[in-house]
Design a protein around this motif. Structure first.
Motif, PDB file in Angstrom:
ATOM      1  N   LEU A  76     -28.956  21.052 -76.112  1.00  0.00           N
ATOM      2  CA  LEU A  76     -28.159  21.630 -77.191  1.00  0.00           C
ATOM      3  C   LEU A  76     -26.667  21.425 -76.953  1.00  0.00           C
ATOM      4  N   VAL A  77     -26.236  21.401 -75.706  1.00  0.00           N
ATOM      5  CA  VAL A  77     -24.830  21.113 -75.428  1.00  0.00           C
ATOM      6  C   VAL A  77     -24.490  19.703 -75.903  1.00  0.00           C
ATOM      7  N   VAL A  78     -25.405  18.761 -75.672  1.00  0.00           N
ATOM      8  CA  VAL A  78     -25.172  17.392 -76.146  1.00  0.00           C
ATOM      9  C   VAL A  78     -25.318  17.301 -77.662  1.00  0.00           C
ATOM     10  N   GLY A  79     -26.413  17.857 -78.204  1.00  0.00           N
ATOM     11  CA  GLY A  79     -26.688  17.680 -79.617  1.00  0.00           C
ATOM     12  C   GLY A  79     -25.798  18.494 -80.536  1.00  0.00           C
ATOM     13  N   LEU A  80     -25.538  19.764 -80.177  1.00  0.00           N
ATOM     14  CA  LEU A  80     -24.779  20.659 -81.052  1.00  0.00           C
ATOM     15  C   LEU A  80     -23.299  20.688 -80.705  1.00  0.00           C
ATOM     16  N   TRP A  81     -22.976  20.900 -79.429  1.00  0.00           N
ATOM     17  CA  TRP A  81     -21.564  21.001 -79.056  1.00  0.00           C
ATOM     18  C   TRP A  81     -20.894  19.622 -79.055  1.00  0.00           C
ATOM     19  N   ALA A  82     -21.443  18.679 -78.277  1.00  0.00           N
ATOM     20  CA  ALA A  82     -20.825  17.353 -78.208  1.00  0.00           C
ATOM     21  C   ALA A  82     -20.978  16.587 -79.509  1.00  0.00           C
ATOM     22  N   GLY A  83     -22.020  16.896 -80.288  1.00  0.00           N
ATOM     23  CA  GLY A  83     -22.254  16.154 -81.520  1.00  0.00           C
ATOM     24  C   GLY A  83     -21.479  16.659 -82.711  1.00  0.00           C
ATOM     25  N   PHE A  84     -21.088  17.963 -82.732  1.00  0.00           N
ATOM     26  CA  PHE A  84     -20.438  18.523 -83.916  1.00  0.00           C
ATOM     27  C   PHE A  84     -19.163  19.302 -83.583  1.00  0.00           C
ATOM     28  N   ALA A  98     -28.115  14.040 -83.600  1.00  0.00           N
ATOM     29  CA  ALA A  98     -29.020  14.954 -84.299  1.00  0.00           C
ATOM     30  C   ALA A  98     -28.985  14.752 -85.809  1.00  0.00           C
ATOM     31  N   ALA A  99     -27.822  14.430 -86.361  1.00  0.00           N
ATOM     32  CA  ALA A  99     -27.702  14.258 -87.808  1.00  0.00           C
ATOM     33  C   ALA A  99     -28.375  12.992 -88.302  1.00  0.00           C
ATOM     34  N   ALA A 100     -28.628  12.030 -87.420  1.00  0.00           N
ATOM     35  CA  ALA A 100     -29.247  10.770 -87.831  1.00  0.00           C
ATOM     36  C   ALA A 100     -30.691  10.654 -87.381  1.00  0.00           C
ATOM     37  N   ALA A 101     -31.225  11.692 -86.730  1.00  0.00           N
ATOM     38  CA  ALA A 101     -32.585  11.602 -86.208  1.00  0.00           C
ATOM     39  C   ALA A 101     -33.613  11.408 -87.323  1.00  0.00           C
ATOM     40  N   TYR A 102     -33.370  12.019 -88.473  1.00  0.00           N
ATOM     41  CA  TYR A 102     -34.329  11.924 -89.576  1.00  0.00           C
ATOM     42  C   TYR A 102     -34.442  10.501 -90.130  1.00  0.00           C
ATOM     43  N   PHE A 103     -33.361   9.720 -89.995  1.00  0.00           N
ATOM     44  CA  PHE A 103     -33.328   8.385 -90.587  1.00  0.00           C
ATOM     45  C   PHE A 103     -33.745   7.297 -89.604  1.00  0.00           C
ATOM     46  N   LEU A 115     -18.927   7.677 -87.416  1.00  0.00           N
ATOM     47  CA  LEU A 115     -19.175   6.558 -86.499  1.00  0.00           C
ATOM     48  C   LEU A 115     -20.194   6.954 -85.432  1.00  0.00           C
ATOM     49  N   THR A 116     -20.037   8.144 -84.879  1.00  0.00           N
ATOM     50  CA  THR A 116     -20.963   8.603 -83.854  1.00  0.00           C
ATOM     51  C   THR A 116     -22.372   8.734 -84.408  1.00  0.00           C
ATOM     52  N   ILE A 117     -22.496   9.319 -85.596  1.00  0.00           N
ATOM     53  CA  ILE A 117     -23.818   9.498 -86.210  1.00  0.00           C
ATOM     54  C   ILE A 117     -24.460   8.146 -86.500  1.00  0.00           C
ATOM     55  N   ALA A 118     -23.668   7.203 -87.002  1.00  0.00           N
ATOM     56  CA  ALA A 118     -24.230   5.924 -87.421  1.00  0.00           C
ATOM     57  C   ALA A 118     -24.565   5.010 -86.244  1.00  0.00           C
ATOM     58  N   LEU A 119     -23.784   5.080 -85.169  1.00  0.00           N
ATOM     59  CA  LEU A 119     -23.932   4.101 -84.096  1.00  0.00           C
ATOM     60  C   LEU A 119     -24.806   4.574 -82.951  1.00  0.00           C
ATOM     61  N   THR A 120     -24.894   5.876 -82.694  1.00  0.00           N
ATOM     62  CA  THR A 120     -25.705   6.332 -81.578  1.00  0.00           C
ATOM     63  C   THR A 120     -27.174   6.055 -81.862  1.00  0.00           C
ATOM     64  N   GLY A 121     -27.874   5.659 -80.822  1.00  0.00           N
ATOM     65  CA  GLY A 121     -29.283   5.349 -80.960  1.00  0.00           C
ATOM     66  C   GLY A 121     -29.564   3.921 -81.362  1.00  0.00           C
ATOM     67  N   GLN A 122     -28.534   3.155 -81.732  1.00  0.00           N
ATOM     68  CA  GLN A 122     -28.738   1.765 -82.111  1.00  0.00           C
ATOM     69  C   GLN A 122     -28.888   0.907 -80.855  1.00  0.00           C
ATOM     70  N   GLU A 123     -29.916   0.063 -80.835  1.00  0.00           N
ATOM     71  CA  GLU A 123     -30.148  -0.834 -79.709  1.00  0.00           C
ATOM     72  C   GLU A 123     -29.282  -2.077 -79.885  1.00  0.00           C
TER      73      GLU A 123
END
Length: 304
Positions: free
Chosen positions: A64-72, A237-242, A195-203
């Motif tokens: 949650l520190v990564v997903g909620l605090w660091a993410g938002f 976390a905001a892009a996990a659904y997509f 940018l963070t939402i769109a680029l994180t998780g991209q291989e």
């Protein structure tokens, strides 16, 4: 007392009436409230604890520190804090008066940058301490969830988050000194969050090109502490659904079709290795202090 010490003391007096101090105190409280009410409070009613649920609760705070605090919340803090520190001088147009005083012009910028670093550090320490207290209180209310607090891993996570924030904090301090507007840092913060939402998780073949973007860097540095699995990086976390689901093919109509294969995709097409920690750390320190130095040099200009 030297000139810089007097400027630090003057900035401390300004903070007493500045929204910056309220922001630095309220955001950790907001994070703790959401974290407890939404994620931790249901565990108080547990009567049995399965091994899978225990593992989930054990690492819940770190994720949650990564997903909620660091993410938002942390990007919001970095965007607003420098603008609020420079707001009194911009709002009341006191630059000429300050530059007429027998104190170095660049010392004002340096003092505000020091207070921004101190307040950011205090926020992260407050987040860590509040989570430790919460874990102790939850264990006292329900002994079933009296799980250990991962203090060393939490300290590493918050430390990397602070270190990765240096470049973007240097940008915000420079922009806030140059521009008399709260809207500009807010817009930059929103762009960085997108940018963070769109680029994180991209291989990516070269993940350092994504991770070293100043707005993505804090999340990337913190996420490496709890990273698991073959992927380069966990998605925001905001892009996990997509994100595409493994072994699932989505048709143009929207229907999902599950596929069958003997070898998983991550084994058949292994991703390239993630960005090394020394690269993240060296870039954060070097670029962060370079931007702070450039902002310090620019602060000596003649204001009209």
């Amino acid at each position: 007392m030297g000139a810089f010490s007097r400027q630090m003391a003057a900035e401390g007096l300004k903070l007493r009436r500045s929204p910056a101090l309220w922001l630095a105190g309220l955001l950790p409280i907001l994070f703790l409230a959401v974290e407890f009410l939404v994620f931790e409070r249901p565990s108080l009613s547990l009567r049995t604890l399965t091994p899978k649920l225990q593992t989930t609760l054990d690492t819940l705070q770190l994720k949650l520190v990564v997903g909620l605090w660091a993410g938002f919340l942390h990007p919001l803090l970095l965007a607003l804090l420098p603008a609020l520190l420079f707001r009194p001088e911009h709002r009341f147009k006191t630059w000429r008066h300050l530059h007429a005083m027998p104190t170095p012009r660049r010392g004002i910028f340096l003092a505000k940058a020091a207070w921004a670093l101190l307040l950011t550090t205090a926020c992260l320490v407050l987040v860590g301490l509040s989570l430790w207290v919460e874990r102790r209180v939850l264990g006292g209310l329900n002994p079933l969830v009296a799980l250990p607090f991962h203090s060393l891993q939490m300290a590493r996570l918050l430390g990397w988050l602070w270190l990765g924030s240096l470049p973007v904090l240097g940008i915000y301090l420079w922009v806030s000194d140059r521009i008399n507007s709260l809207a500009v840092p807010v817009v930059l913060g929103l762009v960085g969050l997108l940018l963070t939402i769109a680029l994180t998780g991209q291989e990516l073949p070269q993940p350092w090109r994504r991770d070293l973007i100043p707005w993505v860097l804090p999340y990337a540095a913190a996420e490496r502490v709890i990273h698991q699995g073959p992927a380069q990086q966990e998605v925001h976390a905001a892009a996990a659904y997509f994100q595409p689901e493994p072994d699932v093919l989505r048709l143009p109509s929207g229907r999902k079709v599950r596929t069958r294969q003997n070898v998983p995709d991550e084994v058949l097409f292994p991703p390239p290795p993630p960005t090394p920690a020394w690269v993240l750390g060296s870039f954060s320190v070097g670029v962060g202090f370079l931007l702070l130095f450039l902002g310090w040099v620019d602060a000596g200009r003649c204001r009209v």
